[in-house]
Design an enzyme around this catalytic site. Sequence first.
Site, short mmCIF file in Angstrom:
data_model
loop_
_atom_site.label_atom_id
_atom_site.label_comp_id
_atom_site.label_asym_id
_atom_site.label_seq_id
_atom_site.Cartn_x
_atom_site.Cartn_y
_atom_site.Cartn_z
N HIS A 266 6.41 -1.27 -5.50
CA HIS A 266 5.68 -1.00 -4.29
C HIS A 266 6.66 -0.49 -3.38
O HIS A 266 7.56 -1.34 -3.02
CB HIS A 266 4.84 -1.77 -3.75
CG HIS A 266 4.96 -3.24 -3.85
ND1 HIS A 266 5.59 -3.90 -4.75
CD2 HIS A 266 5.52 -3.93 -2.58
CE1 HIS A 266 5.85 -5.25 -4.44
NE2 HIS A 266 5.85 -5.24 -3.28
N ASP B 174 -1.86 -2.13 3.01
CA ASP B 174 -1.38 -3.61 3.06
C ASP B 174 -2.49 -4.56 3.54
O ASP B 174 -3.07 -4.52 4.62
CB ASP B 174 0.01 -3.77 3.60
CG ASP B 174 0.46 -5.22 3.02
OD1 ASP B 174 1.50 -5.06 2.13
OD2 ASP B 174 0.01 -6.14 3.19
N GLU C 232 7.08 -10.26 -3.99
CA GLU C 232 6.50 -11.12 -4.44
C GLU C 232 5.42 -10.73 -5.45
O GLU C 232 4.93 -11.33 -6.10
CB GLU C 232 5.66 -11.62 -3.36
CG GLU C 232 5.97 -12.58 -2.34
CD GLU C 232 5.25 -13.21 -1.38
OE1 GLU C 232 4.02 -12.73 -1.05
OE2 GLU C 232 5.86 -14.20 -0.76
N VAL C 233 5.35 -9.44 -5.36
CA VAL C 233 4.55 -8.64 -6.60
C VAL C 233 5.18 -7.83 -7.60
O VAL C 233 5.97 -6.72 -7.05
CB VAL C 233 3.04 -7.44 -5.84
CG1 VAL C 233 2.44 -6.89 -6.89
CG2 VAL C 233 2.52 -8.21 -4.85
N ASN D 245 11.18 -4.15 -1.86
CA ASN D 245 12.03 -5.23 -2.11
C ASN D 245 12.15 -5.45 -3.70
O ASN D 245 11.54 -5.07 -4.58
CB ASN D 245 11.25 -6.35 -1.48
CG ASN D 245 11.19 -6.44 -0.16
OD1 ASN D 245 12.10 -6.42 0.57
ND2 ASN D 245 10.04 -6.76 0.37
P1 AMP Z 1 6.39 -7.66 -1.60
O1 AMP Z 1 6.89 -8.77 -0.55
O2 AMP Z 1 7.45 -6.57 -1.15
O3 AMP Z 1 6.37 -7.95 -2.90
O4 AMP Z 1 5.21 -7.09 -0.66
C1 AMP Z 1 3.78 -7.35 -1.24
C2 AMP Z 1 2.92 -6.95 -0.29
O5 AMP Z 1 1.86 -6.96 -1.06
C3 AMP Z 1 2.84 -7.76 0.80
O6 AMP Z 1 2.99 -7.01 1.98
C4 AMP Z 1 1.27 -8.39 0.66
O7 AMP Z 1 0.59 -8.60 1.99
C5 AMP Z 1 0.75 -6.98 0.00
N1 AMP Z 1 -0.46 -7.55 -0.76
C6 AMP Z 1 -0.71 -8.41 -1.77
N2 AMP Z 1 -1.82 -8.52 -2.28
C7 AMP Z 1 -2.52 -7.31 -1.86
C8 AMP Z 1 -3.83 -6.80 -1.94
N3 AMP Z 1 -4.55 -7.35 -2.82
N4 AMP Z 1 -4.12 -5.60 -1.41
C9 AMP Z 1 -3.16 -5.13 -0.54
N5 AMP Z 1 -1.93 -5.52 -0.36
C10 AMP Z 1 -1.58 -6.74 -0.92
#
Ligand code: AMP
Length: 126
Positions: free
Chosen positions: A110, A39, A105-106, A97
């Site tokens: 994951h 991460d 957020e993504v 999540n």
């Molecule tokens: P979530 O809130 O569960 O969607 O987690 C998204 C995670 O993706 C967060 O912990 C971010 O720090 C991580 N993240 C976002 N962009 C990147 C990236 N380019 N490489 C690695 N981790 C990332």
Amino acid sequence: MPIDATRPYDDSNIFARILRGEIPARKVYEDAHALAFHDINPQAATHILVIPKGAYVSWDDFSERASEEEIAGFVRAVGHVARAEGLVAPGYRLLANVGPDSGQEVPHLHVHIFGGGPLGPMISPR
Ligand code: AMP
């Protein structure tokens, strides 16, 4: 900004771009079904993300649409990474999540692997 996990998959998301090799990631494991990488903003001494190679928005989407082979491959990859990182004996935590209340957020499934030391309460007190 939390995402709506009921929306269709959008392949412009950052993890889709990592899978396509368009942006770099600190990879720790890859096989036919999954990719694992550190991460970018770690919340624990060890904080690794494991993603399926298929296009799934969330755990909900994956559990509904993925094939048995994809599901087995992904679950085994998560376990493999945790073992390879030496996390089984000291212990670790998995988190996935889904949607706004969770803060996802993504919009590509994951699983977070947290470890490397005591992790504190399971969730923040309300
Ligand atoms: P979530 O809130 O569960 O969607 O987690 C998204 C995670 O993706 C967060 O912990 C971010 O720090 C991580 N993240 C976002 N962009 C990147 C990236 N380019 N490489 C690695 N981790 C990332």
